[in-house]
Write a protein that holds these residues in place. Sequence first.
Motif, mmCIF file in Angstrom:
data_model
loop_
_atom_site.group_PDB
_atom_site.id
_atom_site.type_symbol
_atom_site.label_atom_id
_atom_site.label_comp_id
_atom_site.label_asym_id
_atom_site.label_seq_id
_atom_site.Cartn_x
_atom_site.Cartn_y
_atom_site.Cartn_z
ATOM 1 N N TYR A 1 -28.697 -5.696 6.276
ATOM 2 C CA TYR A 1 -30.141 -5.498 6.156
ATOM 3 C C TYR A 1 -30.534 -4.122 6.662
ATOM 4 O O TYR A 1 -29.818 -3.504 7.447
ATOM 5 N N SER A 2 -31.673 -3.665 6.150
ATOM 6 C CA SER A 2 -32.211 -2.383 6.596
ATOM 7 C C SER A 2 -33.714 -2.524 6.796
ATOM 8 O O SER A 2 -34.366 -3.359 6.173
ATOM 9 N N ILE A 3 -34.233 -1.697 7.687
ATOM 10 C CA ILE A 3 -35.654 -1.703 8.016
ATOM 11 C C ILE A 3 -36.211 -0.330 7.679
ATOM 12 O O ILE A 3 -35.657 0.692 8.100
ATOM 13 N N LEU A 4 -37.298 -0.304 6.920
ATOM 14 C CA LEU A 4 -37.886 0.958 6.478
ATOM 15 C C LEU A 4 -39.398 0.880 6.634
ATOM 16 O O LEU A 4 -40.012 -0.133 6.288
ATOM 17 N N PHE A 5 -39.985 1.942 7.140
ATOM 18 C CA PHE A 5 -41.439 2.084 7.176
ATOM 19 C C PHE A 5 -41.802 3.198 6.200
ATOM 20 O O PHE A 5 -41.134 4.226 6.147
ATOM 21 N N PHE A 6 -42.863 2.974 5.426
ATOM 22 C CA PHE A 6 -43.271 3.999 4.471
ATOM 23 C C PHE A 6 -44.766 3.956 4.252
ATOM 24 O O PHE A 6 -45.412 2.929 4.458
ATOM 25 N N ALA A 7 -45.315 5.099 3.857
ATOM 26 C CA ALA A 7 -46.736 5.217 3.532
ATOM 27 C C ALA A 7 -46.875 4.988 2.026
ATOM 28 O O ALA A 7 -46.261 5.688 1.233
ATOM 29 N N LYS A 8 -47.654 4.006 1.663
ATOM 30 C CA LYS A 8 -47.799 3.646 0.258
ATOM 31 C C LYS A 8 -48.951 4.450 -0.356
ATOM 32 O O LYS A 8 -50.110 4.080 -0.267
ATOM 33 N N VAL B 1 -53.679 6.469 3.690
ATOM 34 C CA VAL B 1 -52.667 5.634 3.049
ATOM 35 C C VAL B 1 -52.187 4.589 4.060
ATOM 36 O O VAL B 1 -51.993 4.901 5.232
ATOM 37 N N PRO B 2 -52.012 3.349 3.618
ATOM 38 C CA PRO B 2 -51.534 2.305 4.534
ATOM 39 C C PRO B 2 -50.036 2.439 4.779
ATOM 40 O O PRO B 2 -49.287 2.910 3.921
ATOM 41 N N ILE B 3 -49.611 2.019 5.952
ATOM 42 C CA ILE B 3 -48.191 2.026 6.297
ATOM 43 C C ILE B 3 -47.644 0.626 6.055
ATOM 44 O O ILE B 3 -48.268 -0.363 6.433
ATOM 45 N N TYR B 4 -46.487 0.566 5.431
ATOM 46 C CA TYR B 4 -45.842 -0.702 5.108
ATOM 47 C C TYR B 4 -44.491 -0.809 5.791
ATOM 48 O O TYR B 4 -43.841 0.202 6.057
ATOM 49 N N LEU B 5 -44.108 -2.037 6.057
ATOM 50 C CA LEU B 5 -42.774 -2.353 6.564
ATOM 51 C C LEU B 5 -42.006 -2.998 5.420
ATOM 52 O O LEU B 5 -42.522 -3.889 4.751
ATOM 53 N N ARG B 6 -40.787 -2.520 5.196
ATOM 54 C CA ARG B 6 -39.922 -3.122 4.180
ATOM 55 C C ARG B 6 -38.590 -3.470 4.832
ATOM 56 O O ARG B 6 -37.943 -2.611 5.430
ATOM 57 N N VAL B 7 -38.220 -4.746 4.736
ATOM 58 C CA VAL B 7 -36.922 -5.194 5.220
ATOM 59 C C VAL B 7 -36.128 -5.616 3.990
ATOM 60 O O VAL B 7 -36.586 -6.467 3.223
ATOM 61 N N THR B 8 -34.982 -5.001 3.780
ATOM 62 C CA THR B 8 -34.108 -5.337 2.665
ATOM 63 C C THR B 8 -32.917 -6.097 3.216
ATOM 64 O O THR B 8 -32.201 -5.592 4.086
ATOM 65 N N ILE B 9 -32.734 -7.331 2.729
ATOM 66 C CA ILE B 9 -31.628 -8.178 3.181
ATOM 67 C C ILE B 9 -30.782 -8.521 1.969
ATOM 68 O O ILE B 9 -31.260 -9.176 1.042
ATOM 69 N N ASN B 10 -29.550 -8.058 1.973
ATOM 70 C CA ASN B 10 -28.623 -8.281 0.857
ATOM 71 C C ASN B 10 -29.257 -7.938 -0.491
ATOM 72 O O ASN B 10 -29.121 -8.674 -1.467
#
Length: 117
Positions: A5-12, A22-31
Motif C-alpha cells: 500500500y501507499s499513501i499520497l496527499f494531493f491537491a485536486k 484547491v482541496p487536499i485529498y488523501l489517497r491510499v492505494t492497496i494492491n
Amino acid sequence: METRYSILFFAKRSRMTAGKLVPIYLRVTINGKRFEISISRSILPSQWSIKSGKVKGLSDHAKSINEYLDLLRSQVHAYQYDILLDGKEFTVHSLREKWLGLGKRNHTLLETIRLHN
C-alpha cells in the motif's frame, strides 16, 4: 500474500473553489485499488508541493496543515494495525469501513443497560 500500500496527499485542481482554493485529498492505494477522501482543508495551488505531497513554506498555516497530514498518515498505519489485529485482511474495503466508522454496532441506551446488568 503481502499487502502493498501507499499513501499520497494531493491537491485536486479540478475541484477549485470560487476563491481559487484547491482541496487536499488523501489517497491510499492497496494492491492497486484506491481509497480517496477529502481531508477538509484547502490551499492556493501555488502553495502545494507535488514532489513532497505537502504545503510549501514555513508559515503557521503551512506547518499546521503539514502536521495534520502527518497525523492522517499515522492514522492510516494505525488503522492497518487494528484491521490486522482483528484478523481481517487489509483491503480498500476494510480501510473504508474503519475510516468512515461503518460496520460498528452502536448500542441503544436500553441495550447498554441490559449489557451492564
